[in-house]
Design an enzyme around this catalytic site. Structure first.
Site, PDB file in Angstrom:
ATOM      1  N   GLN A   3       0.848  -1.386  -0.003  1.00  0.00           N
ATOM      2  CA  GLN A   3      -0.010  -0.121   0.034  1.00  0.00           C
ATOM      3  C   GLN A   3       0.882   1.156  -0.164  1.00  0.00           C
ATOM      4  O   GLN A   3       1.992   1.548   0.691  1.00  0.00           O
ATOM      5  CB  GLN A   3      -0.850   0.172   1.272  1.00  0.00           C
ATOM      6  CG  GLN A   3      -0.240  -0.053   2.803  1.00  0.00           C
ATOM      7  CD  GLN A   3      -1.322  -0.123   3.630  1.00  0.00           C
ATOM      8  OE1 GLN A   3      -2.532   0.322   3.454  1.00  0.00           O
ATOM      9  NE2 GLN A   3      -0.889  -0.848   4.807  1.00  0.00           N
ATOM     10  N   HIS A  52      -2.379   0.020  -3.944  1.00  0.00           N
ATOM     11  CA  HIS A  52      -3.622   0.591  -3.195  1.00  0.00           C
ATOM     12  C   HIS A  52      -4.029   1.741  -3.642  1.00  0.00           C
ATOM     13  O   HIS A  52      -5.098   1.852  -4.163  1.00  0.00           O
ATOM     14  CB  HIS A  52      -3.303   0.585  -1.745  1.00  0.00           C
ATOM     15  CG  HIS A  52      -4.409   0.843  -0.834  1.00  0.00           C
ATOM     16  ND1 HIS A  52      -4.287   2.097  -0.361  1.00  0.00           N
ATOM     17  CD2 HIS A  52      -5.290   0.132  -0.126  1.00  0.00           C
ATOM     18  CE1 HIS A  52      -5.307   2.479   0.289  1.00  0.00           C
ATOM     19  NE2 HIS A  52      -5.866   0.950   0.638  1.00  0.00           N
ATOM     20  N   ASP A  85      -7.739   0.787  -4.278  1.00  0.00           N
ATOM     21  CA  ASP A  85      -8.789   1.123  -3.252  1.00  0.00           C
ATOM     22  C   ASP A  85      -9.316   2.474  -3.605  1.00  0.00           C
ATOM     23  O   ASP A  85      -8.586   3.270  -3.583  1.00  0.00           O
ATOM     24  CB  ASP A  85      -8.103   0.965  -1.962  1.00  0.00           C
ATOM     25  CG  ASP A  85      -9.238   1.025  -0.883  1.00  0.00           C
ATOM     26  OD1 ASP A  85     -10.602   1.287  -1.217  1.00  0.00           O
ATOM     27  OD2 ASP A  85      -9.209   0.566   0.468  1.00  0.00           O
ATOM     28  N   GLU A  88     -10.978  -2.128  -5.365  1.00  0.00           N
ATOM     29  CA  GLU A  88     -11.561  -2.311  -4.020  1.00  0.00           C
ATOM     30  C   GLU A  88     -12.497  -1.093  -3.540  1.00  0.00           C
ATOM     31  O   GLU A  88     -12.083   0.056  -3.791  1.00  0.00           O
ATOM     32  CB  GLU A  88     -10.523  -2.183  -2.894  1.00  0.00           C
ATOM     33  CG  GLU A  88     -11.023  -2.509  -1.565  1.00  0.00           C
ATOM     34  CD  GLU A  88      -9.684  -2.932  -0.508  1.00  0.00           C
ATOM     35  OE1 GLU A  88      -9.857  -2.872   0.755  1.00  0.00           O
ATOM     36  OE2 GLU A  88      -8.820  -3.466  -1.037  1.00  0.00           O
ATOM     37  N   ASP A 140     -15.102  -4.224   0.758  1.00  0.00           N
ATOM     38  CA  ASP A 140     -14.380  -3.550   1.769  1.00  0.00           C
ATOM     39  C   ASP A 140     -15.543  -2.850   2.780  1.00  0.00           C
ATOM     40  O   ASP A 140     -15.694  -3.586   4.027  1.00  0.00           O
ATOM     41  CB  ASP A 140     -13.461  -2.852   1.254  1.00  0.00           C
ATOM     42  CG  ASP A 140     -12.634  -1.858   2.402  1.00  0.00           C
ATOM     43  OD1 ASP A 140     -12.816  -2.261   3.620  1.00  0.00           O
ATOM     44  OD2 ASP A 140     -11.889  -0.861   1.980  1.00  0.00           O
ATOM     45  N   GLN A 175     -11.674  -8.421   1.387  1.00  0.00           N
ATOM     46  CA  GLN A 175     -10.787  -8.067   2.342  1.00  0.00           C
ATOM     47  C   GLN A 175     -11.168  -8.533   3.933  1.00  0.00           C
ATOM     48  O   GLN A 175     -12.105  -8.191   4.307  1.00  0.00           O
ATOM     49  CB  GLN A 175     -10.377  -6.555   2.345  1.00  0.00           C
ATOM     50  CG  GLN A 175      -9.453  -6.371   3.352  1.00  0.00           C
ATOM     51  CD  GLN A 175      -9.319  -4.866   3.860  1.00  0.00           C
ATOM     52  OE1 GLN A 175      -8.136  -4.351   4.760  1.00  0.00           O
ATOM     53  NE2 GLN A 175      -9.872  -3.948   3.100  1.00  0.00           N
TER      54      GLN A 175
END
Length: 412
Positions: A172, A194, A238, A273, A307, A329
């Site tokens: 990340q 990420h 994400d 995500e 998520d 996740q």
């Protein structure tokens, strides 16, 4: 083998506690500080140092097994347990937990962890951070009593049938999504970056144009800078619901936009995500399931990762049952005992849904190391690099522990 003593030590986590409510209400920035007054109970400032408690089981042969009690960055938010401060919870361990374990015979992890997970004081279960750390110490104690790795304990007790081998590590970037992507490419991280696309105007773009440009840049960066043509990382980004924000959560519009991202990322595989945040568990499951089906029906190869609103073991089972996402996740501290993390991975695999052991940047080196053992033993699809926000420390901790586990298993 018996536990003869329980010892506590205060610790720091790899990131910070942030008062999410105050931030959402418009707290300002001054360098790394947030300005203004905290509003969530227990906070003395909007951003403060993350705290942990190392719980050490002293075994009768002199070995010490330990785990770290740690909580997520946004403690006290979204129905989570309150802020976890060492000064408040070391007395709880001394009074309510130590008597449960001193003199106790070490039997097996699964039974001991389940018993503690269900233990109540004044009608309430222990704080999730306590259940998280104590279960780590239990697993380590069983492994030390049997003179095997923690991963081998999990494989044996849960009959996972998994070979102990490396699984992909997901790194990340934090906000420094360009420089940290370079670091990931140098280290050949298997899954990256990420990206932290948590704001429409500043990061994702009012029509998704900024995220699209970043994906194009990332593809070009990998192809230009990789030193080995066989290095083909998965792009996992994400977006914190921002795609839903600029498309009004319209499934056909989100499908079309994700198709453009897939084309921009090709030939690299793309995962997104948290594409939307519906503000409600039931609505989140329904729209995420609908988008998952739409992508599959239209031949869009982007994988969606659940998520938001998927926090507990029960949530994970609910989303997996309804195929809300191609992957889920597992936010490890939110599940309490690490026995729940193991159960969650195995449940997702049974349902044909990917499971990745996530968690929070606000953990410790120890909690990260123990979770790697669980991920490898249960066959998770990937493991988040943690603690810390950035690729350096978290990737090192996860990577090195994983290689130690595999080396010891191969020795046998």
């Amino acid at each position: 083998m018996k536990i003869v003593d329980v010892v506590c030590a205060e610790g720091k986590t790899g990131f910070y506690f942030d008062d999410q409510k105050a931030i959402k209400m418009g707290a300002g920035h001054d360098g790394f500080f947030y300005t203004g007054k905290p509003v969530t109970e227990g906070f003395t400032s909007i951003r403060q140092a993350g705290e942990a408690i190392s719980v050490m089981f002293v075994l009768e042969d002199g070995q010490v097994a330990y785990g770290d009690c740690a909580a997520v960055q946004y403690s006290g938010a979204g129905g989570r347990d309150p802020l976890f401060l060492a000064k408040d919870f070391i007395p709880v361990i001394e009074k309510d937990i130590k008597p449960l374990f001193v003199g106790k015979e070490i039997t097996n992890f699964r039974e001991m962890a389940k018993t503690f997970e269900e233990h109540k004081v004044n009608g309430k279960r222990m704080h999730t951070a306590l259940r998280y750390g104590i279960s780590q110490a239990i697993l380590d104690a069983v492994a030390k009593a049997r003179h095997i790795t923690m991963a081998e304990v999990v494989v044996d007790e849960y009959k996972t049938g998994c070979q102990i081998k490396r699984i992909p590590i997901f790194t990340q970037s934090g906000d420094d999504r360009y420089l940290n992507a370079d670091k990931m490419i140098i280290k050949q991280a298997e899954v990256l970056p990420h990206g932290l696309f948590n704001n429409v105007e500043e990061k994702t773009g009012k029509n998704g144009e900024k995220l699209l440009e970043y994906v194009k840049w990332l593809k070009n960066r990998v192809e230009t800078m990789r030193t080995c043509k066989d290095y083909n990382p998965i792009f996992h980004i994400d977006v914190y619901g921002t795609i839903g924000d600029f498309t009004n959560n319209d499934v056909p519009k989100m499908t079309a936009y994700l198709k453009t991202l897939e084309e921009a990322a090709a030939p690299f595989k793309l995962r997104i995500e948290g594409p939307m945040d519906m503000g409600d568990r039931e609505k989140q499951m329904q729209v995420l399931a609908a988008l998952t089906k739409s992508l599959d029906d239209n031949g869009v190869k982007v994988e969606l990762v659940a998520d938001e609103w998927c926090n507990t073991l029960e949530d994970i089972q609910y989303f997996a049952d309804n195929r809300a996402g191609h992957m889920i996740q597992i936010k490890t501290p939110d599940l309490g005992g690490i026995n729940n993390t193991i159960e969650a991975i195995l449940y997702c695999k049974e349902k044909g849904v990917g499971a990745y052991c996530g968690g929070t940047c606000n953990e410790t080196n120890r909690s990260a190391e123990v979770i790697v053992n669980c991920s490898v033993a249960a066959g998770a699809a990937q493991q988040l690099a943690k603690p810390g926000m950035g690729v350096d420390e978290g990737y090192m901790i996860i990577n090195n522990e994983m290689n130690r586990i595999v080396a010891l298993a191969n020795r046998k």
